[in-house]
Design an enzyme around this catalytic site. Sequence first.
Site, short mmCIF file in Angstrom:
data_model
loop_
_atom_site.label_atom_id
_atom_site.label_comp_id
_atom_site.label_asym_id
_atom_site.label_seq_id
_atom_site.Cartn_x
_atom_site.Cartn_y
_atom_site.Cartn_z
N CYS A 1 0.86 -1.23 0.03
CA CYS A 1 0.03 -0.02 -0.06
C CYS A 1 0.95 1.15 0.07
O CYS A 1 2.15 0.91 -0.06
CB CYS A 1 -0.90 0.12 1.13
SG CYS A 1 -0.11 0.28 2.90
N ASP B 1 6.64 31.89 -29.83
CA ASP B 1 7.48 32.36 -30.85
C ASP B 1 6.52 32.19 -32.15
O ASP B 1 5.42 31.67 -32.25
CB ASP B 1 8.14 31.04 -30.89
CG ASP B 1 9.15 31.11 -32.22
OD1 ASP B 1 9.59 32.39 -32.25
OD2 ASP B 1 9.30 30.25 -33.05
#
Length: 696
Positions: free
Chosen positions: A15, A409
Amino acid sequence: MAEQLVELNVTGMHCNNCAMSIHKLLEKKGLQNVLVSFASEEVKFSTADQSLLPGIITDIENLGFHVVDDIATHKTPFYDKVENKFTFCALFTAPLLLHMLFPWHFLHNPVVQLILCLPVFLVGCFHFGKSAYSSVKGGVPNMDVLIFIGSTSAFIYSLVGTVQNLGVHYLFYETCATIITLVLLGNVLEKRSVNQTTSAVKDLMKFQQVNASRVTKDGIEIINAKDVIAGDTLQVNEGDQVPVDGEVLSGEASINEAMITGESIPVQKKKYDTIIGGTIVLEGNIKIMATKVGSNSTLSQIIDLMKRAQAAKPPVQKLGDKVAAIFVPVVLVIALLTFIITYFATNVGMQGSVMHAIAVLVISCPCAMGLATPTAVMVGLGRAAKNGILIKGGDTIEAVANTKFVIFDKTGTLTTGKFSIKDIEVAEGQNMESVRGAIVAIEERSNHPIAKSLVNGLSGLAKQKVILRSVAEEKGLGMRAEDVEGNNYFLGTAKLSDNDNFNLALYKNQVLIAQIAIEDTIKPDAANLIVQLKKMGIKPILLSGDKASRCASVAKTLGIIDVHSEKLPDEKLSVVDIYRKKGKTIMIGDGINDAPALTQADVGVSMNDASHIAIQSAKVILLNTDLQSVVKFLQISRHTLLTIKQNLFWAFAYNIIAIPVAALGFLNPMVGALAMAFSDVIVIGNSLRLKVKKVS
């Protein structure tokens, strides 16, 4: 000495508590980039001193886990599987619970109850006790300490009542057995649920588990894809999965690249085209030469990046980690105080005091806090990957929260990057043929979209190709070259030109010999992207090395107000820094000249067809060239962060409410154990909603 990434396969983690124990141990040793996944049984960390590795392995095994060489060939013993432990315990616990429902007198016999409870208690001792002892010994007490103390208290209390024949009011064997069985059920549910959160990586890993048809002088040889080496010639037929990255040597094929790019439309591939391992040949047959194999393949790098992304903790998780680190000692103190106050200040007696204390121990569950962030991040990363968005770090998801600016850009990002040559103006005394030959010879050495377009446009017209001795690319400027006769060339942005119609200039021995005018087209989905960003309260910015007039034209068409043109790489860096000071900033680019700015931004986003340097510099890679991926990335990130906050709220609220209720005696320990088990499942279930929920 440079730090190296170490990967270990660790079995025995049942777990998130187990994973947290190992994680804390490695952090205490000062290791960096720690990733522990109990679902995939992996432990990763960075260290500059490899001599520490044997000691680290020993320390992990001292916690009760096992380090194995190959998880695929390792077989977990039947008795060590948490599912089998739960089934075994449930068979003995059921009769213990039945005595409360049916008047079967033999089940009320203390000895019978002891016989039924003892096997469950022993399983609990080995499962939780070993982990609890190892964690305390290692200085990192985990949740199993609480479970072990709670179940052991109930067992010993009942055993004393049996030995001294104190009566049914001292028998709590069913409490002991039920606590252990329900927590094991929680472990089973937790592991199965978390396995679903890692399904995206597992789905990708399945694409690596194929055979390849290697072409040899004796014919076709069938081998495993992992045995392919660079340079091998492979035959890939219709319906086959491409085993590795390669380059098409012969034939044509229609390829489904959806698993890499998220794009469902097939892509046509012909000779010299690159092809990605894991994609599917829908139509046609091709021979390819393997170019990237093993860990160098695109698919392997994506899988590795996704696994590493889980290791990068968002800042929002730090609060959960701090609380979980002190949680166990605090709960032990609360349980002890509950027992003392209840015993001395009330009239419930020893029995009630013990039950109240046990209820506090078993209801307290830091598991949910530990699971709150990683499960949401894993599902978010997986959903993003299936949409063609590769996010390199879990911390990136929080970094894009409250984004104020997205800087674009221009070339290859907002525009297609596919240029057409509008005009070439040759200087007086220069020859058009030699100019074309020089342009093609220089630009075929570059991966920039403009260079590729120039080569494609002129390759058929260039009859007098210049023979070059050397070529070098300068970020943001252009290409420098020297031919075999010693002439020096420079081909780059026409920044010194008075004529805005020309984008590029070609110099030979510092003399201008030609100017080139090229046209670029705006991507069809760019305008819609800008509109959506504005609706989300995000301001779009255009940042480019191109001329002011061209940038202004693109910005006007798309509705972008803020424009920064004719910027060199270092100037782009300064622009990004200015916006970062105003708010969270994302930079989207594709060229070598964008790499510094991508690194400088809060989050750098690179297009998949960008330069290798840009991809390495970015934190997010859009495998699909569709600009809608940008919006999808922002939406998935926002909803992932929202899910993390929801998970942490429920995890904290659960403990804040449950512990006082248990301390006041309003909660039965068995109900507490059941509630504790399902608190994890609630958190995981909320994370799993990310797989299907609408994120718009």
